[in-house]
Design an enzyme around this catalytic site. Sequence first.
Site, PDB file in Angstrom:
ATOM      1  N   HIS A  19      -5.385   2.000 -13.035  1.00 42.59           N
ATOM      2  CA  HIS A  19      -4.540   2.374 -14.195  1.00 42.59           C
ATOM      3  C   HIS A  19      -3.902   1.007 -14.166  1.00 42.59           C
ATOM      4  O   HIS A  19      -4.147   0.587 -13.091  1.00 42.59           O
ATOM      5  CB  HIS A  19      -3.426   3.864 -13.836  1.00 42.59           C
ATOM      6  CG  HIS A  19      -2.757   3.426 -15.391  1.00 42.59           C
ATOM      7  ND1 HIS A  19      -1.285   2.840 -15.292  1.00 42.59           N
ATOM      8  CD2 HIS A  19      -2.759   4.621 -16.494  1.00 42.59           C
ATOM      9  CE1 HIS A  19      -1.009   3.522 -16.518  1.00 42.59           C
ATOM     10  NE2 HIS A  19      -2.055   4.127 -17.129  1.00 42.59           N
ATOM     11  N   ASP A  21      -0.610  -0.219 -15.035  1.00 41.74           N
ATOM     12  CA  ASP A  21       0.568   0.459 -13.613  1.00 41.74           C
ATOM     13  C   ASP A  21       0.202   0.226 -12.223  1.00 41.74           C
ATOM     14  O   ASP A  21       0.592  -0.096 -11.156  1.00 41.74           O
ATOM     15  CB  ASP A  21       1.338   1.578 -14.154  1.00 41.74           C
ATOM     16  CG  ASP A  21       2.089   1.345 -15.483  1.00 41.74           C
ATOM     17  OD1 ASP A  21       2.104   0.313 -16.043  1.00 41.74           O
ATOM     18  OD2 ASP A  21       1.986   2.342 -15.852  1.00 41.74           O
ATOM     19  N   LYS A  22      -0.835   1.371 -11.805  1.00 42.97           N
ATOM     20  CA  LYS A  22      -1.061   1.405 -10.297  1.00 42.97           C
ATOM     21  C   LYS A  22      -1.637  -0.058  -9.564  1.00 42.97           C
ATOM     22  O   LYS A  22      -1.895  -0.140  -9.050  1.00 42.97           O
ATOM     23  CB  LYS A  22      -2.001   2.641 -10.148  1.00 42.97           C
ATOM     24  CG  LYS A  22      -1.881   3.655 -10.593  1.00 42.97           C
ATOM     25  CD  LYS A  22      -0.872   3.552  -8.942  1.00 42.97           C
ATOM     26  CE  LYS A  22       0.471   4.899  -8.829  1.00 42.97           C
ATOM     27  NZ  LYS A  22       1.335   4.364  -7.724  1.00 42.97           N
ATOM     28  N   GLU A  47       7.379  -8.496  -8.041  1.00 41.03           N
ATOM     29  CA  GLU A  47       7.119  -7.476  -9.020  1.00 41.03           C
ATOM     30  C   GLU A  47       5.645  -8.051  -9.596  1.00 41.03           C
ATOM     31  O   GLU A  47       5.806  -9.540  -9.242  1.00 41.03           O
ATOM     32  CB  GLU A  47       8.055  -7.053 -10.146  1.00 41.03           C
ATOM     33  CG  GLU A  47       9.428  -6.830  -9.796  1.00 41.03           C
ATOM     34  CD  GLU A  47       9.339  -5.689  -9.099  1.00 41.03           C
ATOM     35  OE1 GLU A  47       8.984  -4.954  -9.830  1.00 41.03           O
ATOM     36  OE2 GLU A  47      10.566  -5.572  -8.152  1.00 41.03           O
ATOM     37  N   GLU A  60      11.435 -11.799  -5.967  1.00 46.38           N
ATOM     38  CA  GLU A  60      12.055 -12.960  -4.552  1.00 46.38           C
ATOM     39  C   GLU A  60      11.427 -11.984  -2.797  1.00 46.38           C
ATOM     40  O   GLU A  60      10.912 -10.906  -2.440  1.00 46.38           O
ATOM     41  CB  GLU A  60      13.659 -11.876  -3.919  1.00 46.38           C
ATOM     42  CG  GLU A  60      14.581 -12.527  -5.350  1.00 46.38           C
ATOM     43  CD  GLU A  60      14.083 -11.260  -6.617  1.00 46.38           C
ATOM     44  OE1 GLU A  60      13.875 -11.856  -7.456  1.00 46.38           O
ATOM     45  OE2 GLU A  60      14.533  -9.829  -6.058  1.00 46.38           O
ATOM     46  N   LYS A 174      -6.429   9.100 -15.918  1.00 48.79           N
ATOM     47  CA  LYS A 174      -5.881   9.666 -15.786  1.00 48.79           C
ATOM     48  C   LYS A 174      -5.755  11.549 -15.527  1.00 48.79           C
ATOM     49  O   LYS A 174      -7.609  11.680 -16.783  1.00 48.79           O
ATOM     50  CB  LYS A 174      -4.688   9.982 -17.125  1.00 48.79           C
ATOM     51  CG  LYS A 174      -4.058   8.383 -17.017  1.00 48.79           C
ATOM     52  CD  LYS A 174      -3.615   8.408 -17.964  1.00 48.79           C
ATOM     53  CE  LYS A 174      -1.845   9.137 -18.295  1.00 48.79           C
ATOM     54  NZ  LYS A 174      -0.415   7.745 -19.386  1.00 48.79           N
ATOM     55  N   PHE A 238     -13.206   6.617 -25.026  1.00 42.18           N
ATOM     56  CA  PHE A 238     -11.873   6.258 -23.976  1.00 42.18           C
ATOM     57  C   PHE A 238     -13.357   4.681 -23.500  1.00 42.18           C
ATOM     58  O   PHE A 238     -13.864   4.891 -21.987  1.00 42.18           O
ATOM     59  CB  PHE A 238     -12.002   6.482 -22.790  1.00 42.18           C
ATOM     60  CG  PHE A 238     -10.587   5.844 -21.908  1.00 42.18           C
ATOM     61  CD1 PHE A 238     -10.553   4.834 -22.064  1.00 42.18           C
ATOM     62  CD2 PHE A 238     -10.404   6.801 -20.880  1.00 42.18           C
ATOM     63  CE1 PHE A 238      -9.448   4.340 -21.233  1.00 42.18           C
ATOM     64  CE2 PHE A 238      -9.407   6.421 -20.113  1.00 42.18           C
ATOM     65  CZ  PHE A 238      -8.886   4.792 -20.383  1.00 42.18           C
ATOM     66  N   ASP A 246      -4.158  -2.146 -22.094  1.00 46.44           N
ATOM     67  CA  ASP A 246      -2.428  -1.345 -22.214  1.00 46.44           C
ATOM     68  C   ASP A 246      -2.227  -2.411 -21.244  1.00 46.44           C
ATOM     69  O   ASP A 246      -2.606  -2.087 -19.861  1.00 46.44           O
ATOM     70  CB  ASP A 246      -2.957  -0.032 -21.843  1.00 46.44           C
ATOM     71  CG  ASP A 246      -1.210   0.699 -22.114  1.00 46.44           C
ATOM     72  OD1 ASP A 246      -0.129  -0.347 -22.871  1.00 46.44           O
ATOM     73  OD2 ASP A 246      -0.924   1.284 -21.632  1.00 46.44           O
ATOM     74  N   ALA A 247      -0.246  -2.443 -21.399  1.00 44.75           N
ATOM     75  CA  ALA A 247      -0.488  -3.965 -20.034  1.00 44.75           C
ATOM     76  C   ALA A 247       0.925  -2.499 -19.456  1.00 44.75           C
ATOM     77  O   ALA A 247       0.093  -1.826 -19.396  1.00 44.75           O
ATOM     78  CB  ALA A 247       1.009  -4.580 -20.473  1.00 44.75           C
ATOM     79  N   ARG A 252       6.136   1.628 -12.916  1.00 51.20           N
ATOM     80  CA  ARG A 252       6.337   2.130 -13.774  1.00 51.20           C
ATOM     81  C   ARG A 252       6.089   3.662 -13.696  1.00 51.20           C
ATOM     82  O   ARG A 252       5.541   4.887 -14.845  1.00 51.20           O
ATOM     83  CB  ARG A 252       5.748   1.902 -14.960  1.00 51.20           C
ATOM     84  CG  ARG A 252       6.160   2.128 -16.572  1.00 51.20           C
ATOM     85  CD  ARG A 252       6.516   1.750 -16.871  1.00 51.20           C
ATOM     86  NE  ARG A 252       4.736   0.615 -17.525  1.00 51.20           N
ATOM     87  CZ  ARG A 252       4.226   0.098 -18.855  1.00 51.20           C
ATOM     88  NH1 ARG A 252       5.082  -0.610 -19.190  1.00 51.20           N
ATOM     89  NH2 ARG A 252       3.089  -0.119 -18.776  1.00 51.20           N
ATOM     90  N   LYS A 253       5.402   4.091 -12.418  1.00 52.51           N
ATOM     91  CA  LYS A 253       4.939   6.181 -12.073  1.00 52.51           C
ATOM     92  C   LYS A 253       5.705   6.462 -11.200  1.00 52.51           C
ATOM     93  O   LYS A 253       4.669   6.404 -10.068  1.00 52.51           O
ATOM     94  CB  LYS A 253       3.304   5.808 -11.616  1.00 52.51           C
ATOM     95  CG  LYS A 253       2.363   4.477 -12.914  1.00 52.51           C
ATOM     96  CD  LYS A 253       2.623   6.158 -14.166  1.00 52.51           C
ATOM     97  CE  LYS A 253       1.676   6.546 -15.823  1.00 52.51           C
ATOM     98  NZ  LYS A 253       2.790   4.878 -16.461  1.00 52.51           N
ATOM     99  N   LYS A 273       8.717  -3.664  -2.287  1.00 51.21           N
ATOM    100  CA  LYS A 273       9.349  -3.233  -1.815  1.00 51.21           C
ATOM    101  C   LYS A 273       9.464  -3.341  -0.188  1.00 51.21           C
ATOM    102  O   LYS A 273       8.685  -2.333   0.170  1.00 51.21           O
ATOM    103  CB  LYS A 273      10.628  -2.394  -2.422  1.00 51.21           C
ATOM    104  CG  LYS A 273      10.776  -2.685  -3.837  1.00 51.21           C
ATOM    105  CD  LYS A 273      12.092  -1.157  -4.221  1.00 51.21           C
ATOM    106  CE  LYS A 273      12.433  -1.769  -5.928  1.00 51.21           C
ATOM    107  NZ  LYS A 273      13.008  -0.389  -6.487  1.00 51.21           N
ATOM    108  N   LYS A 277      14.934  -1.715   1.824  1.00 50.16           N
ATOM    109  CA  LYS A 277      14.967  -1.288   0.576  1.00 50.16           C
ATOM    110  C   LYS A 277      14.935  -0.068   0.353  1.00 50.16           C
ATOM    111  O   LYS A 277      14.289   0.619   0.183  1.00 50.16           O
ATOM    112  CB  LYS A 277      14.435  -1.898  -0.905  1.00 50.16           C
ATOM    113  CG  LYS A 277      14.345  -3.305  -0.968  1.00 50.16           C
ATOM    114  CD  LYS A 277      14.351  -4.256  -0.391  1.00 50.16           C
ATOM    115  CE  LYS A 277      13.813  -6.169  -0.719  1.00 50.16           C
ATOM    116  NZ  LYS A 277      14.012  -6.937  -0.644  1.00 50.16           N
ATOM    117  N   ASP A 279      15.764   2.100  -1.366  1.00 45.96           N
ATOM    118  CA  ASP A 279      14.909   3.305  -2.383  1.00 45.96           C
ATOM    119  C   ASP A 279      13.926   3.443  -2.530  1.00 45.96           C
ATOM    120  O   ASP A 279      12.856   4.443  -2.328  1.00 45.96           O
ATOM    121  CB  ASP A 279      14.060   1.778  -4.028  1.00 45.96           C
ATOM    122  CG  ASP A 279      15.687   1.201  -4.460  1.00 45.96           C
ATOM    123  OD1 ASP A 279      16.669   2.897  -4.192  1.00 45.96           O
ATOM    124  OD2 ASP A 279      15.753   1.331  -5.744  1.00 45.96           O
TER     125      ASP A 279
END
Length: 393
Positions: A19, A21-22, A47, A60, A174, A238, A246-247, A252-253, A273, A277, A279
């Site tokens: 995918h 995003d992955k 990123e 960074e 998916k 598909f 798709d970008a 984002r997941k 990260k 961090k 997060d």
Amino acid sequence: MSKILDEHVFTSESVSPGHPDKVCDQISDAVLDSCLAKDPKSRVACETLVGHNLVVNAGEITCSGIDSINTEKIARDVVKEIGYDRKELKFWHDSFEYISRIHGQSPDISQGVTEGEGLFDEQGAGDQGMMFGYACNETPELIPTPIALSHRLLMELDKIRKSGKIDYLRPDSKSQVSVKYVGGKPQYITTVLISHQTNDVPLDKIREDLVKIAKDVLEPTGLLRDDTEYYINPTGKFVLGGPYADAGLTGRKIIVDTYGGVGSHGGGAFSGKDPSKVDRSAAYYSRYAAKNIVAAGLAEKCEIQVSYAIGMARPLSINVETYETGKVDNVKIQKILESGQIFDFRPAAILEDLNLLKPSGWSYIDSAKYGHFGRDMFPWEKTDKVEQLKKAL
């Protein structure tokens, strides 16, 4: 907290390593892995953006061996390993344009995180915010049933694709599983949805093959019924997928990465990260604590929230919620967590307790596919605090 509805259907989704995003999450975490291998004290916030014939890295990085880390090669190797390794896929490892806009960490952030440099002597949190950890006793993984089953489907499909057993499968896919709950307990699966990128082959063949795989994966759960519905590639086709179609973006997941929408989420993403961090590291540690609480039989469900201020070591708050399934009072569990006797939520202690700076037997890129929770390879999944918790409570 509101009570769980007596009867309801809950749905969670998973996405494959292919995918878009992955793809980004894996590239970002592969860069992190390379940095930590060179310098365990690396500060990384990498990123990734992928699009039509394009991969971009930005963010960074402060790492003593950064000059010897080839981020373009890392990106191409990850894309190839995922399966975008031939021209017919439109996006593949040899063809995309690569752009890097990576620079060093801000000194204003660094002084708050580095021990002895900020206003406080201890290593502080790398950012403010709140993080959540969750566990429940519905599955062997101690994660909710819908997300556990969604991951299992895609793990099996990816295994079959890579083996060549079904040669028309392509990397992007998916899954989605809907589960009927009664009285807070999973009763049966109402629907299974799989959208899988393929070569241009008849839809009936795809549906026949993928329904069989889904039944093979899900039958052992005892949750399938004769009236369970299956939806396979419901658009009808598909073929074009991945970053060509798709970008994608890192982070984002976040719901796929955690508990499939069950419980709460603080909003922070994980991949790319370094563990300074919170997060990332505090979400892992909160899961670690929640899983041990459930594994100890102290609750059937447990959610832990922890919050931090940037540059400060000690959490601003710790909250425990067991959704009326606790065998002991939530306040008692909370006080144990706040004491630091069993779980120490200070950033430096988290790094040491989970060995997050020098992964052994796992890597961060492993966590960038099939979710960050529920697989025993990760140190935050161990249940080594059970006896201590039982004794204390």
